[in-house]
Scaffold this motif. Structure first.
Motif, PDB file in Angstrom:
ATOM      1  N   ASP A   1      74.550 -64.312 -87.118  1.00  0.00           N
ATOM      2  CA  ASP A   1      74.186 -63.095 -87.855  1.00  0.00           C
ATOM      3  C   ASP A   1      74.525 -63.155 -89.332  1.00  0.00           C
ATOM      4  OD1 ASP A   1      72.919 -61.277 -86.237  1.00  0.00           O
ATOM      5  OD2 ASP A   1      74.792 -60.775 -85.186  1.00  0.00           O
ATOM      6  N   ASP A   2      75.635 -63.838 -89.661  1.00  0.00           N
ATOM      7  CA  ASP A   2      76.094 -63.833 -91.050  1.00  0.00           C
ATOM      8  C   ASP A   2      75.475 -64.939 -91.895  1.00  0.00           C
ATOM      9  OD1 ASP A   2      77.723 -61.713 -90.478  1.00  0.00           O
ATOM     10  OD2 ASP A   2      79.317 -63.030 -89.712  1.00  0.00           O
ATOM     11  N   ASP A   3      74.642 -65.744 -91.298  1.00  0.00           N
ATOM     12  CA  ASP A   3      74.073 -66.866 -92.043  1.00  0.00           C
ATOM     13  C   ASP A   3      72.549 -66.720 -92.095  1.00  0.00           C
ATOM     14  OD1 ASP A   3      73.197 -69.229 -93.030  1.00  0.00           O
ATOM     15  OD2 ASP A   3      74.078 -70.500 -91.461  1.00  0.00           O
ATOM     16  N   PRO A   4      72.005 -66.198 -93.234  1.00  0.00           N
ATOM     17  CA  PRO A   4      70.556 -65.981 -93.293  1.00  0.00           C
ATOM     18  C   PRO A   4      69.760 -67.256 -93.032  1.00  0.00           C
ATOM     19  CG  PRO A   4      71.637 -65.135 -95.289  1.00  0.00           C
ATOM     20  CD  PRO A   4      72.689 -65.845 -94.481  1.00  0.00           C
ATOM     21  N   GLU A   5      70.357 -68.435 -93.385  1.00  0.00           N
ATOM     22  CA  GLU A   5      69.637 -69.705 -93.173  1.00  0.00           C
ATOM     23  C   GLU A   5      69.581 -70.089 -91.699  1.00  0.00           C
ATOM     24  OE1 GLU A   5      69.948 -73.124 -95.414  1.00  0.00           O
ATOM     25  OE2 GLU A   5      69.954 -72.103 -97.339  1.00  0.00           O
ATOM     26  N   ASN A   6      70.468 -69.515 -90.922  1.00  0.00           N
ATOM     27  CA  ASN A   6      70.457 -69.828 -89.489  1.00  0.00           C
ATOM     28  C   ASN A   6      70.549 -68.514 -88.711  1.00  0.00           C
ATOM     29  OD1 ASN A   6      70.533 -71.323 -87.116  1.00  0.00           O
ATOM     30  ND2 ASN A   6      72.780 -71.486 -87.160  1.00  0.00           N
ATOM     31  N   HIS A   7      69.822 -67.529 -89.217  1.00  0.00           N
ATOM     32  CA  HIS A   7      69.882 -66.194 -88.605  1.00  0.00           C
ATOM     33  C   HIS A   7      69.301 -66.245 -87.188  1.00  0.00           C
ATOM     34  CE1 HIS A   7      69.076 -61.924 -87.982  1.00  0.00           C
ATOM     35  NE2 HIS A   7      70.023 -61.721 -88.884  1.00  0.00           N
ATOM     36  N   PRO A   8      69.890 -65.501 -86.246  1.00  0.00           N
ATOM     37  CA  PRO A   8      69.405 -65.577 -84.854  1.00  0.00           C
ATOM     38  C   PRO A   8      67.951 -65.153 -84.685  1.00  0.00           C
ATOM     39  CG  PRO A   8      71.212 -63.952 -85.108  1.00  0.00           C
ATOM     40  CD  PRO A   8      71.093 -64.682 -86.394  1.00  0.00           C
ATOM     41  N   ASP A   9      67.406 -64.389 -85.630  1.00  0.00           N
ATOM     42  CA  ASP A   9      66.033 -63.914 -85.473  1.00  0.00           C
ATOM     43  C   ASP A   9      65.018 -64.692 -86.306  1.00  0.00           C
ATOM     44  OD1 ASP A   9      66.890 -62.089 -83.652  1.00  0.00           O
ATOM     45  OD2 ASP A   9      67.069 -60.438 -85.085  1.00  0.00           O
ATOM     46  N   ASN A  10      65.451 -65.797 -86.906  1.00  0.00           N
ATOM     47  CA  ASN A  10      64.508 -66.605 -87.689  1.00  0.00           C
ATOM     48  C   ASN A  10      63.512 -67.333 -86.791  1.00  0.00           C
ATOM     49  OD1 ASN A  10      65.629 -65.898 -90.092  1.00  0.00           O
ATOM     50  ND2 ASN A  10      66.665 -67.843 -90.472  1.00  0.00           N
ATOM     51  N   THR A  11      62.390 -67.715 -87.401  1.00  0.00           N
ATOM     52  CA  THR A  11      61.446 -68.604 -86.713  1.00  0.00           C
ATOM     53  C   THR A  11      61.956 -70.031 -86.843  1.00  0.00           C
ATOM     54  OG1 THR A  11      59.524 -67.221 -87.199  1.00  0.00           O
ATOM     55  CG2 THR A  11      59.092 -69.545 -86.798  1.00  0.00           C
ATOM     56  N   LEU A  12      61.943 -70.769 -85.738  1.00  0.00           N
ATOM     57  CA  LEU A  12      62.294 -72.187 -85.775  1.00  0.00           C
ATOM     58  C   LEU A  12      61.053 -73.003 -85.430  1.00  0.00           C
ATOM     59  CD1 LEU A  12      65.674 -72.130 -83.789  1.00  0.00           C
ATOM     60  CD2 LEU A  12      65.276 -71.581 -86.207  1.00  0.00           C
ATOM     61  N   ILE A  13      60.846 -74.051 -86.222  1.00  0.00           N
ATOM     62  CA  ILE A  13      59.732 -74.974 -85.964  1.00  0.00           C
ATOM     63  C   ILE A  13      60.340 -76.344 -85.696  1.00  0.00           C
ATOM     64  CG2 ILE A  13      57.696 -76.117 -86.992  1.00  0.00           C
ATOM     65  CD1 ILE A  13      57.221 -73.165 -86.677  1.00  0.00           C
ATOM     66  N   PHE A  14      59.887 -76.981 -84.638  1.00  0.00           N
ATOM     67  CA  PHE A  14      60.395 -78.319 -84.285  1.00  0.00           C
ATOM     68  C   PHE A  14      59.255 -79.315 -84.408  1.00  0.00           C
ATOM     69  CE2 PHE A  14      62.853 -75.118 -82.142  1.00  0.00           C
ATOM     70  CZ  PHE A  14      64.145 -75.485 -82.486  1.00  0.00           C
ATOM     71  N   TYR A  15      59.467 -80.264 -85.314  1.00  0.00           N
ATOM     72  CA  TYR A  15      58.450 -81.286 -85.586  1.00  0.00           C
ATOM     73  C   TYR A  15      58.733 -82.482 -84.687  1.00  0.00           C
ATOM     74  CZ  TYR A  15      55.943 -84.733 -88.487  1.00  0.00           C
ATOM     75  OH  TYR A  15      55.109 -85.713 -88.960  1.00  0.00           O
ATOM     76  N   GLN A  16      57.689 -83.041 -84.100  1.00  0.00           N
ATOM     77  CA  GLN A  16      57.879 -84.270 -83.328  1.00  0.00           C
ATOM     78  C   GLN A  16      57.196 -85.421 -84.054  1.00  0.00           C
ATOM     79  OE1 GLN A  16      56.582 -86.591 -81.003  1.00  0.00           O
ATOM     80  NE2 GLN A  16      58.513 -86.965 -79.925  1.00  0.00           N
ATOM     81  N   LYS A  17      55.902 -85.281 -84.239  1.00  0.00           N
ATOM     82  CA  LYS A  17      55.140 -86.203 -85.081  1.00  0.00           C
ATOM     83  C   LYS A  17      53.885 -85.453 -85.509  1.00  0.00           C
ATOM     84  CE  LYS A  17      53.028 -88.770 -81.224  1.00  0.00           C
ATOM     85  NZ  LYS A  17      53.848 -88.412 -80.069  1.00  0.00           N
ATOM     86  N   LYS A  18      53.025 -86.153 -86.238  1.00  0.00           N
ATOM     87  CA  LYS A  18      51.839 -85.480 -86.771  1.00  0.00           C
ATOM     88  C   LYS A  18      51.092 -84.705 -85.668  1.00  0.00           C
ATOM     89  CE  LYS A  18      47.983 -86.509 -89.834  1.00  0.00           C
ATOM     90  NZ  LYS A  18      47.233 -87.566 -90.513  1.00  0.00           N
ATOM     91  N   TYR A  19      50.853 -83.437 -85.917  1.00  0.00           N
ATOM     92  CA  TYR A  19      50.111 -82.542 -85.014  1.00  0.00           C
ATOM     93  C   TYR A  19      50.826 -82.275 -83.681  1.00  0.00           C
ATOM     94  CZ  TYR A  19      46.314 -83.920 -88.197  1.00  0.00           C
ATOM     95  OH  TYR A  19      45.559 -84.191 -89.300  1.00  0.00           O
ATOM     96  N   HIS A  20      52.102 -82.566 -83.596  1.00  0.00           N
ATOM     97  CA  HIS A  20      52.841 -82.377 -82.338  1.00  0.00           C
ATOM     98  C   HIS A  20      54.129 -81.616 -82.675  1.00  0.00           C
ATOM     99  CE1 HIS A  20      54.073 -84.466 -78.305  1.00  0.00           C
ATOM    100  NE2 HIS A  20      54.700 -83.321 -78.435  1.00  0.00           N
TER     101      HIS A  20
END
Ligand SMILES: Cc1cc2nc3c(=O)[nH]c(=O)nc-3n(C[C@H](O)[C@H](O)[C@H](O)COP(=O)(O)OP(=O)(O)OC[C@H]3O[C@@H](n4cnc5c(N)ncnc54)[C@H](O)[C@@H]3O)c2cc1C
Length: 468
Positions: free
Chosen positions: A207-226
């Motif tokens: 909660d106290d870390d805007p860069e790792n806020h619990p309600d942020n969107t997370l995107i996980f990259y694997q490789k191109k288009y994945h």
């Protein structure tokens, strides 16, 4: 004989594009009828908002409704590299009256709740909601669109006469499918499939870390288009989506649910850490071939809004914003047209069309640069161009563009964008679009099947098919 209703503007589709248009039209004193085929609440994908999308909600006076519904507050997006060890972060920030960047938050939404609230707000402000399916546009002898024919819930047909038709039908692309617009071309990301569901008991941020806020969107990259998305929907439930080339999905020969569960374990170590419990709370759904572009999406008597003319790639959550922003801009243009502007022009909305097309081109250059040159893209996020990147991620793509960041992307892509003022209908866009090169949209061209033989169609189509 069919009965006939009359209004100023008939809006096809009561999603966020349609309801936003109705609210801004009402503000201009313009009457509208919204034709919506589905009963709300209904499921819809597209749950993460950009900063400027939140600004539209605030401009509509709906912030208190969002807060009462307790939608999670998004402070930014974190993108994790393939090993899950590195990440870059773009915060949600607004520009103040001195054009300085200030911290802001926007929302993640369950679309069943959000879309219903928006539609209710549109009706409260004077729009008429008609539960019906638009089956064909009506035209006069000159070929101008003068309304639509709809099929009512009881099966009867009804004509709606209107000065304007706003196509807010989303990926159903009502006017493009009816042959009113120019051709519909496949977009750059047409060979992709998105498979999604919801999970719980995930590892969220702090909660106290805007860069790792619990309600942020997370995107996980694997490789191109994945890649995968992680979008919090409340304190416990998270929307999870896996996006891959359709060919990869077919090769796996798994059911949609099994595919999601395995990808949750394998796609990215940080994703596996965040989602230890892969129990799916909802049936897995899919969308295939979501990337397309319709040319000449405005003309005498009509404008297509948002997904009804162009959708690129869901990765950075621009869809809701683009449709709501275009609804706002189109309402102003319609008001000017109703008071005499460009009435005699071949296309009264040509300037509007070029304006919104160029803005989406900024997004297209950003997305293409991300996919083609992810490392260079990450460097630009942390470089002197960071403020411009913050602007693009928020959705400030209409004015002050191309910014130095956008020009860097064009350079990375070796792409030049020349907008011929005498030919507003053929703004050159992206690598795939070219009248000679780009394939025309054809749903039968790329059938995708699960291991048990199920043919995957967009749930947009499968839930409630539009039949004439
Ligand atoms: C996999 C995926 C993930 C996405 N994730 C995000 C995200 O995280 N954030 C984001 O901002 N966007 C996202 N999007 C995009 C987002 O879903 C759309 O941009 C957004 O829903 C567009 O809103 P709209 O009102 O234009 O269309 P829609 O929300 O699709 O609404 C259209 C409405 O029109 C109705 N309709 C259609 N045809 C007819 C007809 N003939 N007669 C009557 N009614 C009709 C439909 O029932 C529907 O209610 C995503 C898209 C995909 C494919």
């Amino acid at each position: 004989m069919n009965s006939t209703l009359k209004t100023d503007v008939v809006i096809i589709g009561g999603g966020p594009g349609g309801s936003t248009a109705a609210m801004y039209l009402a503000r201009e004193g313009i009457q509208s009828i919204i034709v919506e085929k589905d009963l709300f609440p209904r499921y819809h994908i597209g749950e993460s908002m950009t900063g400027e999308c939140g600004a539209i909600i605030r401009d509509l006076g709906l912030e208190s409704v969002m807060l009462a519904d307790k939608h999670p507050r998004k402070h930014g997006v974190n993108v994790y590299g393939a090993e899950g060890k590195t990440r870059w972060h773009v915060p949600v920030m607004a520009r103040d009256e001195n054009n300085e960047l200030q911290a802001q938050f926007t929302w993640q939404v369950r679309r069943s709740i959000f879309d219903k609230r928006m539609l209710e707000a549109a009706v409260d402000r004077g729009a008429t909601l008609l539960e019906a399916t638009a089956v064909k546009p009506n035209m006069n002898e000159a070929g101008d669109v003068i309304g639509v024919q709809v099929r009512l819930a009881d099966g009867n047909l009804e004509d709606i006469e209107a000065k304007m038709v706003l196509d807010c039908s989303g990926q159903n692309t009502f006017l493009a499918n009816s042959g009113i617009t120019g051709p519909k071309y496949l977009g750059n990301y047409d060979k992709q499939i998105a498979i999604f569901s919801q999970v719980a008991n995930t590892v969220r941020g702090d909660d106290d870390d805007p860069e790792n806020h619990p309600d942020n969107t997370l995107i996980f990259y694997q490789k191109k288009y994945h890649w995968a998305w992680f979008i919090p929907l409340d304190d416990n439930v998270v929307s999870i989506g896996i996006v891959v080339p359709s060919a990869y999905f077919v090769e796996k020969q798994e059911s949609k649910a099994d595919f999601i569960k395995r990808e949750l374990r394998e796609l990215n170590p940080e994703l596996s850490r965040r989602v230890p419990d892969t129990t799916l709370l909802e049936p897995a759904r899919s969308v295939v071939n979501y990337s397309f572009q319709v040319k000449k999406f405005t003309g005498k008597g009509y404008i297509c809004i948002g997904d009804a003319h162009r959708f690129l790639d869901p990765i950075f959550s621009f869809g809701l914003y683009v449709t709501m922003k275009e609804a706002q801009l189109a309402s102003k243009t319609i008001k000017e047209y109703f008071t005499g502007a460009n009435c005699d022009a071949d296309n009264p909305f040509a300037n509007y069309q070029a304006y919104v097309e160029k803005a989406i081109d900024v997004l297209e250059d950003s997305l293409d640069a991300f996919w083609e040159q992810p490392l260079a893209f990450a460097r630009i996020v942390h470089s002197k161009h960071r403020p411009f990147m913050v602007d693009v991620f928020a959705g400030r793509i209409y004015e002050g563009q191309p910014s130095p960041a956008a020009l860097s992307f064009q350079k990375l892509l070796r792409r030049e964008r020349a907008y011929a003022s005498e030919d507003l209908y053929s703004v050159p866009i992206g690598s795939r679009y070219h009248p000679e090169r780009a394939p025309i949209w054809n749903t039968s061209s790329s059938v995708v099947r699960t291991a048990d033989g199920e043919e995957l169609v967009n749930y947009f189509d499968s839930n409630s098919p539009v039949k004439a």
